[in-house]
Design an enzyme around this catalytic site. Structure first.
Site, PDB file in Angstrom:
ATOM      1  N   SER A 157      45.510  66.265   5.533  1.00  0.00           N
ATOM      2  CA  SER A 157      45.375  65.913   4.123  1.00  0.00           C
ATOM      3  C   SER A 157      46.355  64.787   3.750  1.00  0.00           C
ATOM      4  CB  SER A 157      45.614  67.170   3.285  1.00  0.00           C
ATOM      5  OG  SER A 157      45.265  66.971   1.959  1.00  0.00           O
ATOM      6  N   ARG A 227      47.350  74.254 -10.179  1.00  0.00           N
ATOM      7  CA  ARG A 227      47.099  74.878  -8.888  1.00  0.00           C
ATOM      8  C   ARG A 227      45.701  75.487  -8.828  1.00  0.00           C
ATOM      9  NH1 ARG A 227      48.439  74.395  -3.693  1.00  0.00           N
ATOM     10  NH2 ARG A 227      48.627  76.370  -2.611  1.00  0.00           N
ATOM     11  N   ASP A 323      34.395  70.421   4.047  1.00  0.00           N
ATOM     12  CA  ASP A 323      35.490  69.852   3.247  1.00  0.00           C
ATOM     13  C   ASP A 323      34.892  68.838   2.282  1.00  0.00           C
ATOM     14  OD1 ASP A 323      37.737  68.656   2.204  1.00  0.00           O
ATOM     15  OD2 ASP A 323      38.672  68.219   4.137  1.00  0.00           O
ATOM     16  N   HIS A 356      38.362  72.305   2.634  1.00  0.00           N
ATOM     17  CA  HIS A 356      39.543  71.507   2.955  1.00  0.00           C
ATOM     18  C   HIS A 356      40.625  72.353   3.645  1.00  0.00           C
ATOM     19  CE1 HIS A 356      42.199  68.118   2.687  1.00  0.00           C
ATOM     20  NE2 HIS A 356      43.075  68.753   1.939  1.00  0.00           N
ATOM     21  N   ASP A 357      40.710  73.598   3.263  1.00  0.00           N
ATOM     22  CA  ASP A 357      41.712  74.510   3.841  1.00  0.00           C
ATOM     23  C   ASP A 357      41.539  74.713   5.346  1.00  0.00           C
ATOM     24  OD1 ASP A 357      43.492  75.084   1.907  1.00  0.00           O
ATOM     25  OD2 ASP A 357      42.662  77.034   1.355  1.00  0.00           O
TER      26      ASP A 357
END
Lengths: 379, 196
Positions: A157, A227, A323, A356-357
């Protein structure tokens, strides 16, 4: 209490701090006269100093990438799945350096640190940093550790952007560059999400123009919202569906706005709460700006091929199918530019449901490909 | 090295830029890098083969060939190689055109469906040919676009491509005198070098 760590763990580790007295000029025109970087190392630097690997962290990351600070720790470092004996970044072979970036809130000099000019915390007066600034500060860390050239610079990232920037800013100091779940610059959509996160923080009454520390308060609500919106972009629609679906926490619908009814609401609130308790609002603003500003090709007429031409590293680019924050197409832009610039590059597009994680999750194919690439690096 | 790659490498000039479509375990590119200073990239979609290529230190890019070669610029390679894959792609005609857009010359190998054994099998049994060389059933095969040498050459003519070299060999990539006389009947595998 796990006093004996798993065989593939780096075990107990402790952070170290280096103080830098030479002023660091920054892209914004200001400079940091004096700063500290906190970092950890895993493995042993060989006699030739040729086996060092730099880990660059993402938005909310820090120096504690692997192992445990105490036998009582519930969780290991944030990338423990990939760093350790027998893992893709094998600490039997490599000497791994992982730092908290400048502007961070985990020990390196940042908005929470004391401003030597005023004697008070920097707060909003801390300079806005760029990926390039970070790379320059990391180069000084390398100098201090006696590392002339990295065997590899690795990041996911925002960390991948730093790895890419390393190959451009210090071509002769990087042999391999691993850019994971990243992009050559943010899209308008990416920036838009960051702006929502920033507005959540900036409009929190407890933010006090960034000087909340002096008021003895924390803009918890804003940070939590930031967040929450960020977290949505880290997961795929499928992953969320699979994890929570429309599952309810309550027995029935309450027909009000206050109850936490859906599991996904509860999860997001928990993530936000937890994060707002440990992260600094000014650091969050700074990190999102560094993301938004990253665009190495801008200085070369938006020509990424020309931008990457001076690079001398071999590259490995990895993306994940679901992602949507930094989609495979964004990684492919990097790959295509590297091919056009006649650089050595390999590219993996890993099937994963985790969005994305996925770059933090040790799926077999990811670990296999990542590991094989790291394996072939000569030290 | 695999026998067909042994033949192909002779057609690849030292120091050239090569794109290998379906590079498998990276054998050809690794050999060319070592012996001919070739700078190459392989496209592959099989995870295990990709891992093997990575281990060899070959540049391997994970990509399905059916997505075409849009990622690569015109004339970005000296040679584009594709072994035993033409029959497995969805649009062989488009891919062939694309190969000769990104590369100056192409080397292509494919099984010849006009081989006498195929013809005899079909004639005698009235079923799609199967053999230990091509063991798949018609409904469960990666090979969806079989052609004969004559078919392939017709496509080349249609796309105004020039066949620079053609070898008709058996399944072990050996040349035979008779095959030279009746390639479309006796050749099992065709190895073509084509240019614009």
């Amino acid at each position: 209490m796990p006093t004996v760590f798993a065989e593939d763990s780096v075990g107990l580790v402790s952070p170290q701090v280096l103080h830098f007295k030479e002023p660091l000029p920054l892209a914004c025109g200001r400079q940091l006269a004096d700063y500290e970087l906190v970092y950890e190392t895993y493995g042993t630097l060989n006699a030739e100093r040729s086996n060092a690997v730099l880990i660059c962290h993402a938005l909310s990351g820090h120096h504690h990438a692997a192992g445990y600070h105490s036998p009582d720790d519930r969780k290991p470092g944030w990338w423990d799945s990939c760093i350790g004996p027998g893992k893709p970044i094998d600490t039997r072979k490599f000497f791994v350096v992982s730092l908290n970036n400048l502007g961070g809130c985990n020990g390196s000099t940042g908005p929470g640190s004391r401003n030597p000019d005023t004697g008070r915390p920097y707060g909003a007066d801390f300079p806005v940093l760029t990926v390039e600034d970070w790379v320059h500060s990391q180069a000084r860390l390398a100098d201090a550790l006696g590392i002339e050239q990295w065997a590899a610079v690795v990041g996911g990232s925002l960390g991948g952007m730093q790895a890419l920037q390393w190959s451009i800013s210090y071509p002769e100091r990087v042999r391999h560059c691993l850019v994971i779940a990243s992009a050559p610059k943010l899209s308008a959509q990416n920036i838009a999400f960051n702006e929502v996160a920033r507005q959540a923080i900036l409009t929190d009454p407890e933010f006090h123009g960034g000087h909340f520390q002096e008021q003895g308060v924390v803009p918890k609500r804003g940070l939590m919202l930031a967040r929450m919106v960020g977290h949505i972009t880290y997961l795929s629609d499928d992953a969320m569906g699979e994890k929570f679906g429309r599952e309810l926490k309550t027995d029935q619908l309450n027909y009000d706005f206050h109850s936490v009814e859906f599991q996904v609401e509860s999860y997001l609130r928990y993530q936000g709460e937890e994060f707002s308790g440990r992260f600094d609002a000014n650091t969050y603003l700074l990190m999102t700006k560094a993301l938004d500003y990253f665009d190495p090709a801008a200085a070369h007429g938006d020509d990424l091929v020309q931008t990457l031409t001076p690079a001398r590293a071999d590259f490995c680019v990895i993306s994940f199918s679901t992602d949507w924050r930094f989609s495979p197409a964004r990684s492919r832009e990097i790959v295509d530019a590297l091919v056009a610039a006649k650089k050595n590059v390999s590219y993996l597009e890993i099937e994963s449901a985790h969005g994305h994680d996925a770059f933090l999750i040790p799926s077999p194919r990811y670990i296999q490909g990542f590991g094989r690439y790291m394996n072939r690096i000569a030290v | 090295m695999r026998a067909d790659l042994e033949i192909i490498q002779e057609w690849i000039p030292a120091g050239s830029r090569v794109l290998d479509l379906g590079c498998g375990n990276g054998e050809l590119l690794a050999w060319l890098r070592e012996h001919k200073q070739v700078h190459g990239y392989g496209l592959e979609r099989d995870p295990d083969k990709i891992a093997q290529s990575l281990e060899r230190g070959v540049n391997v890019i994970e990509q399905d060939l059916d997505l075409g070669l849009d990622h690569f610029g015109d004339d970005s390679f000296d040679v584009v190689v594709m072994t035993q894959t033409l029959q497995a792609v969805h649009y062989p005609d488009r891919l062939l055109r694309d190969m000769l857009r990104v590369g100056k010359t192409c080397i292509i190998t494919f099984p010849n469906f006009g081989h006498w054994r195929c013809r005899w099998y079909l004639l005698r049994r009235g079923e799609m040919p199967r053999s230990d060389f091509l063991p798949y059933t018609w409904y469960n095969t990666p090979n969806i676009h079989f052609c004969t040498f004559r078919d392939f050459e017709a496509l080349c003519r249609e796309q105004q491509l020039r066949v620079l070299d053609r070898l008709a060999v058996d399944r072990d990539h050996r040349l035979h005198a008779l095959t030279r006389l009746w390639p479309n009947l006796l050749g099992e595998i065709g190895i073509y070098r084509v240019t614009r």
